[in-house]
Design an enzyme around this catalytic site. Structure first.
Site, PDB file in Angstrom:
ATOM      1  CB  THR A 201     -30.042   7.902 -60.765  1.00  0.00           C
ATOM      2  OG1 THR A 201     -29.387   6.738 -60.274  1.00  0.00           O
ATOM      3  CG2 THR A 201     -29.564   9.110 -59.979  1.00  0.00           C
ATOM      4  NE  ARG A 229     -22.934   0.219 -57.021  1.00  0.00           N
ATOM      5  CZ  ARG A 229     -23.537   1.228 -57.648  1.00  0.00           C
ATOM      6  NH1 ARG A 229     -24.754   1.597 -57.299  1.00  0.00           N
ATOM      7  NH2 ARG A 229     -22.943   1.863 -58.622  1.00  0.00           N
TER       8      ARG A 229
END
Ligand code: SD4
Length: 341
Positions: A201, A229
């Site tokens: 991320t 997810r």
């Protein structure tokens, strides 16, 4: 401590003389004059440079945080974007969101085959009456806006990691960290530890020369996740939150535990109550520590925040979380303080 060779490698990587500090520096508590951009992990050094092309020229914060994280989305052997690890079925699915100082926000999730999810998130914000588009719908929207549908194939690194993972197919979230003090980890083996992606991320928050705050967050999500997810990264209030009157925050680490406490929003609310950015991050980490009990040993969460005066701060559960800062006078990678030392 970093040796000279590694320092020079980092300087070469970032293109200018870069200083490295082992603990949060005085920057963290001082008002910064002029624009400032901060972003998660070592990849943030390169992303901040992208943001600075806008911020350094008096540009708008939203353009800066979009351009900044696009740098990371473009890095084929990095942790974010189409080059990153797939889900457990072998498909890369991407999540991203963006927010400005006036509560305008946009988000995409479970997006496949699009190189720059952050730019699609911005289009959702600017061109639709919605905040969030997911899956096929998000992809259709992206294509209708002129984004190219890229081939559905894994990068060589991701293919290798996935094949290795398939040998056991064990789904076990890992603690995200860059062990900047150990050989083979950290800024010089970006995003990979022992051949595995270890974080996936980039979150960026910034203040521009006009005094406006903004933020962006983009991810491939947890490696080898269940198909479908979603983590915190595309969720406004979890992976990112901006309140132009108070401050902005972004998160990284175990998304489920960020969502549980509306992480980035909670940090901004702590700043509204008067806590400085670092303490605000610490307060919300402490909440997660309390909720998780003994399980907190198995997860990493880190928050990175800036207030409207340009003061920055961060806090993580485990050590090994670093963030990059760039201002008119500084370009640094800073090791954040953590709950466990
Ligand atoms: C997620 N928060 O999908 C992301 C993962 C992450 O570094 O931050 N990895 O839960």
């Amino acid at each position: 401590m970093m040796n000279r060779k590694r320092f020079l490698q980092l300087s070469a990587l970032t293109g200018i003389a870069t200083t490295f500090v082992n603990k949060a520096t005085s920057q963290a508590n001082n008002k910064v004059s002029g624009p400032v951009v901060i972003s998660t992990w070592d990849a943030g050094l390169r992303a901040n440079k992208g943001a600075w092309e806008v911020l350094g020229n008096g540009g708008n914060v939203l353009d800066a945080v979009e351009k900044g994280v696009m740098v990371t989305e473009n890095e084929i052997n990095c942790c974010v974007g189409l080059g990153a690890n797939p889900d457990r079925d072998g498909f890369v699915t991407l999540d991203a969101c963006i927010m400005d100082h006036k509560f305008n926000c946009g988000s995409v999730a479970f997006l496949e085959r699009i190189k720059h999810p952050i730019s699609v998130a911005r289009k959702v914000m600017e061109k639709t009456p919605h905040v969030m588009l997911v899956g096929d719908g998000a992809q259709q929207f992206a294509v209708s806006e002129g984004f190219t549908l890229e081939p559905q194939e894994l990068s060589p690194d991701a293919k290798k990691s996935y094949e290795k993972w398939l040998q056991n197919s064990k789904y076990e979230p890992q603690i995200n960290r860059e062990n900047i003090e150990n050989k083979g980890h950290g800024p010089f083996a970006p995003a990979q530890i022992d051949g595995e992606w270890n974080h996936d991320t980039i979150g960026m928050v910034a203040l521009d020369a006009h005094g406006h705050l903004g933020g962006s967050c983009t991810t491939s999500g947890m490696g080898f996740k269940m198909r479908g997810r979603l983590g915190d990264s595309p969720i406004i209030g979890a992976g990112l939150y901006v309140d132009g009157e108070v401050g902005a925050c972004t998160a990284t680490g175990q998304g489920e535990d960020v969502i549980r406490v509306a992480g980035s929003h909670s940090v901004v609310e702590m700043m509204r109550q008067g806590f400085g950015p670092e303490l605000a991050c610490q307060k919300v980490i402490e909440r997660i520590v309390k909720i998780k009990g003994d399980d907190v040993k198995k997860i990493q969460v880190a928050f990175l925040a800036i207030n409207k005066n340009g003061v920055v701060g961060a806090f993580a559960i485990h050590k090994g979380f670093s963030y990059a800062i760039k201002t008119n006078t500084t370009e640094e990678l800073i090791a954040a303080k953590s709950w466990f030392s």
